[in-house]
Design a protein around this motif. Structure first.
Motif, PDB file in Angstrom:
ATOM      1  N   GLN A 113       0.825  -1.053   0.093  1.00 54.99           N
ATOM      2  CA  GLN A 113       0.050   0.035  -0.019  1.00 54.99           C
ATOM      3  C   GLN A 113       1.017   1.255  -0.017  1.00 54.99           C
ATOM      4  OE1 GLN A 113      -2.237  -0.921   3.537  1.00 54.99           O
ATOM      5  NE2 GLN A 113      -3.888  -2.106   2.402  1.00 54.99           N
ATOM      6  N   LEU A 114       1.908   1.274   0.799  1.00 50.85           N
ATOM      7  CA  LEU A 114       2.703   2.232   0.984  1.00 50.85           C
ATOM      8  C   LEU A 114       3.798   2.583  -0.644  1.00 50.85           C
ATOM      9  CD1 LEU A 114       4.620   1.881   4.418  1.00 50.85           C
ATOM     10  CD2 LEU A 114       2.823   3.588   3.493  1.00 50.85           C
ATOM     11  N   GLY A 115       3.956   1.388  -1.139  1.00 49.08           N
ATOM     12  CA  GLY A 115       4.482   1.572  -2.467  1.00 49.08           C
ATOM     13  C   GLY A 115       3.672   1.924  -3.404  1.00 49.08           C
ATOM     14  N   LEU A 116       2.469   1.550  -3.562  1.00 49.52           N
ATOM     15  CA  LEU A 116       1.630   1.846  -4.427  1.00 49.52           C
ATOM     16  C   LEU A 116       1.125   3.449  -4.454  1.00 49.52           C
ATOM     17  CD1 LEU A 116      -0.414   1.463  -6.743  1.00 49.52           C
ATOM     18  CD2 LEU A 116      -2.236   0.810  -4.940  1.00 49.52           C
ATOM     19  N   ALA A 117       1.271   3.753  -3.146  1.00 45.44           N
ATOM     20  CA  ALA A 117       0.868   5.499  -2.610  1.00 45.44           C
ATOM     21  C   ALA A 117       2.071   6.158  -3.077  1.00 45.44           C
ATOM     22  CB  ALA A 117       0.456   5.486  -1.220  1.00 45.44           C
ATOM     23  N   ASP A 118       3.335   5.664  -2.922  1.00 46.56           N
ATOM     24  CA  ASP A 118       4.269   6.439  -3.341  1.00 46.56           C
ATOM     25  C   ASP A 118       4.489   6.862  -4.913  1.00 46.56           C
ATOM     26  OD1 ASP A 118       5.391   6.745  -0.693  1.00 46.56           O
ATOM     27  OD2 ASP A 118       6.729   4.948  -0.848  1.00 46.56           O
ATOM     28  N   MET A 119       4.228   5.725  -5.549  1.00 48.04           N
ATOM     29  CA  MET A 119       3.977   5.609  -7.186  1.00 48.04           C
ATOM     30  C   MET A 119       2.818   6.754  -7.510  1.00 48.04           C
ATOM     31  SD  MET A 119       4.676   1.856  -8.407  1.00 48.04           S
ATOM     32  CE  MET A 119       4.737   2.452 -10.062  1.00 48.04           C
ATOM     33  N   GLN A 120       1.890   6.692  -7.020  1.00 47.93           N
ATOM     34  CA  GLN A 120       0.849   7.590  -7.374  1.00 47.93           C
ATOM     35  C   GLN A 120       1.058   9.087  -7.174  1.00 47.93           C
ATOM     36  OE1 GLN A 120      -2.023   5.792  -4.712  1.00 47.93           O
ATOM     37  NE2 GLN A 120      -2.989   4.662  -6.629  1.00 47.93           N
ATOM     38  N   LEU A 121       1.940   9.297  -5.723  1.00 45.30           N
ATOM     39  CA  LEU A 121       2.385  10.750  -5.534  1.00 45.30           C
ATOM     40  C   LEU A 121       3.380  10.855  -6.538  1.00 45.30           C
ATOM     41  CD1 LEU A 121       2.362  12.677  -3.186  1.00 45.30           C
ATOM     42  CD2 LEU A 121       4.300  11.579  -2.484  1.00 45.30           C
ATOM     43  N   ALA A 122       4.365  10.117  -7.238  1.00 48.85           N
ATOM     44  CA  ALA A 122       5.422  10.508  -7.912  1.00 48.85           C
ATOM     45  C   ALA A 122       4.832  10.948  -9.300  1.00 48.85           C
ATOM     46  CB  ALA A 122       6.286   9.281  -8.160  1.00 48.85           C
ATOM     47  N   SER A 123       3.580  10.458  -9.575  1.00 47.48           N
ATOM     48  CA  SER A 123       3.097  10.545 -11.243  1.00 47.48           C
ATOM     49  C   SER A 123       2.670  12.347 -11.103  1.00 47.48           C
ATOM     50  CB  SER A 123       1.695  10.053 -11.036  1.00 47.48           C
ATOM     51  OG  SER A 123       0.582  10.530 -10.248  1.00 47.48           O
ATOM     52  N   GLY A 124       2.486  13.132 -10.147  1.00 47.48           N
ATOM     53  CA  GLY A 124       2.380  14.362 -10.280  1.00 47.48           C
ATOM     54  C   GLY A 124       1.072  14.491 -10.707  1.00 47.48           C
ATOM     55  N   ASP A 125       0.272  13.800 -11.174  1.00 45.20           N
ATOM     56  CA  ASP A 125      -1.084  14.022 -11.643  1.00 45.20           C
ATOM     57  C   ASP A 125      -2.133  14.300 -10.474  1.00 45.20           C
ATOM     58  OD1 ASP A 125      -3.257  13.753 -13.906  1.00 45.20           O
ATOM     59  OD2 ASP A 125      -3.872  12.087 -12.288  1.00 45.20           O
ATOM     60  N   PRO A 126      -3.125  15.353 -10.621  1.00 43.80           N
ATOM     61  CA  PRO A 126      -3.933  15.581  -9.528  1.00 43.80           C
ATOM     62  C   PRO A 126      -4.457  14.495  -9.179  1.00 43.80           C
ATOM     63  CG  PRO A 126      -3.880  17.499 -10.969  1.00 43.80           C
ATOM     64  CD  PRO A 126      -3.211  16.433 -11.593  1.00 43.80           C
ATOM     65  N   GLU A 127      -5.147  13.883  -9.884  1.00 45.13           N
ATOM     66  CA  GLU A 127      -6.107  12.685  -9.619  1.00 45.13           C
ATOM     67  C   GLU A 127      -5.552  11.499  -9.042  1.00 45.13           C
ATOM     68  OE1 GLU A 127      -9.533  10.373  -9.013  1.00 45.13           O
ATOM     69  OE2 GLU A 127      -9.132  12.326  -9.786  1.00 45.13           O
TER      70      GLU A 127
END
Length: 461
Positions: A57-71
């Protein structure tokens, strides 16, 4: 009939098929992430996250954060929340996300403080400084919190980040010069674990005019850099302190010597050397500056094109040539945000022979979303005055407000002029556009900030 061999082959085939099933695997996710295969990493993390695995869950959230996309950033917040009950680290990361979030609500700020406090109590490293910054930037949200008192308590308990928070507080309160002794004492003790203390000590010695200590510090820094103990970028940062006349008697000679030593292995230093000659024309000539810039360009340093573009844009050290300036700014624009600002000015002011309003808006908006308040101010002027573009006071209001929020001094009078002209309906539309723009910038600014804050933690996963 002997069925043993066919049955054995069938069993082996079944085992092989099972072995080839693409089952979710945390190790495979990390390996995919390291080689840049984000699609595979996300697939593994997501499946494991849905199964309730906290690290995934942390790894996925970090990747989502890294995208820079607001959604994706909103999804990152949700994903961190999935792990809150099981992971103090999730509390730390979500707390940082909310603390650094532009235009966060009062409830989000208070939640961030609670999460960071809980993570600290659970033994998570790296949360005291963001918590201190949260208190520092939002005194109205935390009226009962005395940050100095908290820092005193943290320092008394021996928490290293509390010392760094104290230095930040001195800077913010404008009392840095009154506490040089304490800053020196902190950084002499913390130098091995906080390499940024080289910057603070250089600042202290430059302010005091203690050249002997300053030179000894530089020698210690260069020895540490040669040994691989500190990055070359730190040398560049200290060189910037040495060449800053606002801190005391600048020492551009030592700055130049340190930069020339690291430039062959750290090409960004070629550009820093050119900038040094730009800021101190007496320390070199234009041919030397252009030589440094050519070495920087040969090493694929976009900042070299940015500075070369400025030379042609300004026309002081080289003949003014807006076409050459545009050429170099375009080469730098992908990574050097200031280049977009200069491009916007070229297009807006008609330096190429005519005004290009859409190019001006596009370039200035890119610069503004990259954090440049001057671009917001220019956009406010563009939409309020109109030059090759229809006057739009709602948009002018948006960008003037953003320039004010970023602290540009001359933006307040412009905002007042716009407010005196704008109709109520247009102001209402402007308020909505402002909220929309802030949401867009949440994506543009959040990812780099959070990635820097979390980089060490990700490596530990």
């Amino acid at each position: 009939m002997n069925l043993t061999k066919p049955l054995l082959l069938s069993a082996l085939a079944g085992l092989t098929a099972c072995a080839n099933l693409d089952l979710p695997d945390q190790r495979l996710a990390k390996e995919a992430l390291q080689r840049g295969d984000t699609q595979t990493a996300e697939r593994h993390f997501r499946q494991l996250a849905d199964m309730g695995f906290t690290d995934a869950q942390l790894g996925l959230a970090d990747m989502q954060l890294a995208s820079g996309d607001p959604e994706q950033l909103r999804k990152a917040e949700q994903t961190y929340r999935m792990a809150l009950d099981a992971s103090p680290r999730a509390k730390a990361r979500l707390g940082k996300l909310l603390a650094y979030k532009p235009a966060s609500s009062e409830a989000e700020k208070r939640e961030a403080a609670q999460l960071l406090g809980d993570a600290f109590a659970a033994g998570e490293d790296g949360v005291l400084l963001p918590l201190a910054m949260l208190y520092l930037k939002n005194p109205q949200t935390f009226p009962d919190v005395s940050l100095q008192q908290r820092i005193d308590q943290w320092r008394a308990a021996g928490h290293p980040q509390a010392d760094i928070a104290q230095i930040v507080l001195y800077r913010t309160q404008g009392t840095y010069d009154q506490h040089l002794d304490d800053i020196e004492r902190i950084c002499q003790q913390r130098l091995a674990e906080h390499s940024d203390c080289y910057i603070e000590l250089a600042t202290v010695y430059l302010k005091r005019g203690q050249n002997d200590r300053l030179q000894a510090l530089v020698q210690q820094l260069m020895a540490a850099q040669r040994a691989g103990a500190v990055p070359a970028q730190l040398v560049m940062d200290v060189a910037g302190v040495l060449a800053n006349p606002l801190l005391g008697q600048s020492d551009e000679k030592t700055a130049r010597t340190t930069l020339e030593e690291i430039a062959p292995v750290h090409p960004a230093a070629w550009v820093a050397l050119a900038r040094l000659l730009y800021d101190f024309p007496g320390s070199g000539d234009i041919d030397q500056m252009l030589g440094y810039l050519e070495r920087g360009r040969a090493a694929a340093q976009p900042a070299a094109d940015l500075l070369l573009g400025r030379l042609y844009y300004e026309g002081k050290l080289l003949p003014q040539d807006p076409f050459k300036a545009e050429e170099h700014f375009l080469k730098a624009a992908a990574t050097e945000n200031s280049a977009n600002y200069y491009l916007g000015q070229i297009y807006r002011r008609g330096f190429l022979g005519e005004v290009y309003p859409q190019k001006a808006v596009d370039s200035l908006l890119t610069a503004a979303r990259g954090g440049q308040a001057s671009a917001d101010y220019a956009l406010a002027q563009l939409f309020s005055q109109g030059r090759g573009i229809r006057i739009d006071l709602a948009n002018a209001y948006v960008f003037a407000r953003l320039a004010v929020l970023q602290g540009r001094p001359d933006s307040e009078p412009l905002l007042q002029e716009i407010e005196a002209l704008i109709a109520p309906a247009e102001r209402t539309r402007g308020e909505q556009l402002l909220r929309d723009e802030q949401q867009v910038r949440y994506g543009a600014w959040q990812a780099p900030t959070q990635l820097q804050a979390m980089q060490t933690e990700q490596e530990a996963l």
